[in-house]
Design an enzyme around this catalytic site. Structure first.
Site, PDB file in Angstrom:
ATOM      1  CB  CYS A 121      -1.038   0.057   1.130  1.00 25.03           C
ATOM      2  SG  CYS A 121      -2.596   1.023   0.751  1.00 25.03           S
ATOM      3  CG  HIS A 138      -3.366  -2.676   4.439  1.00 26.71           C
ATOM      4  ND1 HIS A 138      -2.455  -2.190   5.211  1.00 26.71           N
ATOM      5  CD2 HIS A 138      -3.861  -1.599   3.288  1.00 26.71           C
ATOM      6  CE1 HIS A 138      -2.478  -0.776   5.035  1.00 26.71           C
ATOM      7  NE2 HIS A 138      -3.398  -0.763   4.081  1.00 26.71           N
ATOM      8  CD  GLU A 186      -0.677  -5.092   6.591  1.00 20.10           C
ATOM      9  OE1 GLU A 186      -0.894  -5.594   5.586  1.00 20.10           O
ATOM     10  OE2 GLU A 186      -1.134  -3.984   6.898  1.00 20.10           O
TER      11      GLU A 186
HETATM   12  N1  GLN Z   1      -3.309   6.820   0.767  1.00 18.64           N
HETATM   13  C1  GLN Z   1      -2.302   6.220   1.558  1.00 18.64           C
HETATM   14  C2  GLN Z   1      -1.171   7.129   0.762  1.00 18.64           C
HETATM   15  O1  GLN Z   1      -1.159   7.515  -0.170  1.00 18.64           O
HETATM   16  C3  GLN Z   1      -1.989   4.617   1.531  1.00 18.64           C
HETATM   17  C4  GLN Z   1      -2.998   4.370   2.318  1.00 18.64           C
HETATM   18  C5  GLN Z   1      -2.470   2.752   2.850  1.00 18.64           C
HETATM   19  O2  GLN Z   1      -1.068   2.539   3.194  1.00 18.64           O
HETATM   20  N2  GLN Z   1      -3.487   2.052   3.577  1.00 18.64           N
HETATM   21  O3  GLN Z   1       0.174   7.183   1.416  1.00 18.64           O
END
Ligand code: GLN
Length: 196
Positions: free
Chosen positions: A81, A166, A168
């Site tokens: 992410c 995610h 995890e």
């Molecule tokens: N939207 C977040 C970002 O731009 C990432 C979101 C996340 O890691 N769940 O950093």
């Protein structure tokens, strides 16, 4: 095979759940906050959270050269992410790809779906997307292991793995297991090179 040593960047975001999952799979998982913490690691996870905050944290802890050295020495990297964004060519540049932040837009800020992912078996993987990015552009060396609605969400380039969701947050550890297998392979290759 000795136990794999995998660090989880603990600057910000969801690092604890990654460490737990890695330990359940038999890795020695440690939290990384300083360049010294990276010494001797086989792999590094950059977790989700807020990419801007993580990039600032990496900068203020002086971690960037150490992360680069880890990769150059054949260590693996898994960005999830926000961690995917941190690895992209607009940030640390460890992946020949550009992530688009918050790509799924307002209506789909957070959602779960079942994804087919190459390399982890036939069974779909439950994926939790939270204000997730997707891969907007990538170079020819980047393998797309999974896409959602035509957008790459799991990619691999050599020793770098990145996913937009995610992994995890469910009890399915297959993507972490895939990363550990990648790390074992990288570790063996580095050893063979050192011996020849
Ligand atoms: N939207 C977040 C970002 O731009 C990432 C979101 C996340 O890691 N769940 O950093």
């Amino acid at each position: 095979m000795p136990e794999l040593r995998i660090g989880v960047l603990a600057v910000q975001g969801g690092f604890e759940a990654h460490a737990l999952m890695l330990r359940e799979l038999g890795a020695a998982a440690t939290e990384v906050r300083t360049p010294e913490d990276l010494a001797g690691l086989d792999g590094l996870v950059i977790p989700g959270g807020e990419s801007t905050t993580i990039v600032k944290g990496i900068d203020s802890a002086g971690l960037e050269p150490a992360i680069r050295a880890h990769c150059e020495a054949g260590g693996t990297l898994f960005g999830t992410c926000a961690g995917m964004i941190v690895c992209d060519d607009a940030h640390l540049g460890l992946l020949d790809a550009t992530a688009r932040r918050n790509a799924f837009g307002r209506q789909l800020q957070s959602f779960e779906t079942d994804l087919q992912v190459d390399g982890i078996g036939e069974e779909p993987l439950r994926a939790v997307f939270i204000r997730a990015p997707w891969v907007e552009r990538h170079g020819p060396g980047v393998e797309v292991l999974s896409s959602y609605e035509g957008h790459p969400v799991v990619v691999r380039e050599g020793n770098v793995l990145a996913c937009a969701f995610h992994p995890e947050l469910t009890d399915d550890p297959r993507l972490h297991a895939f990363f550990m297998a990648m790390t074992t392979g990288a570790h063996d290759r580095a050893r063979e090179e050192a011996e020849t």
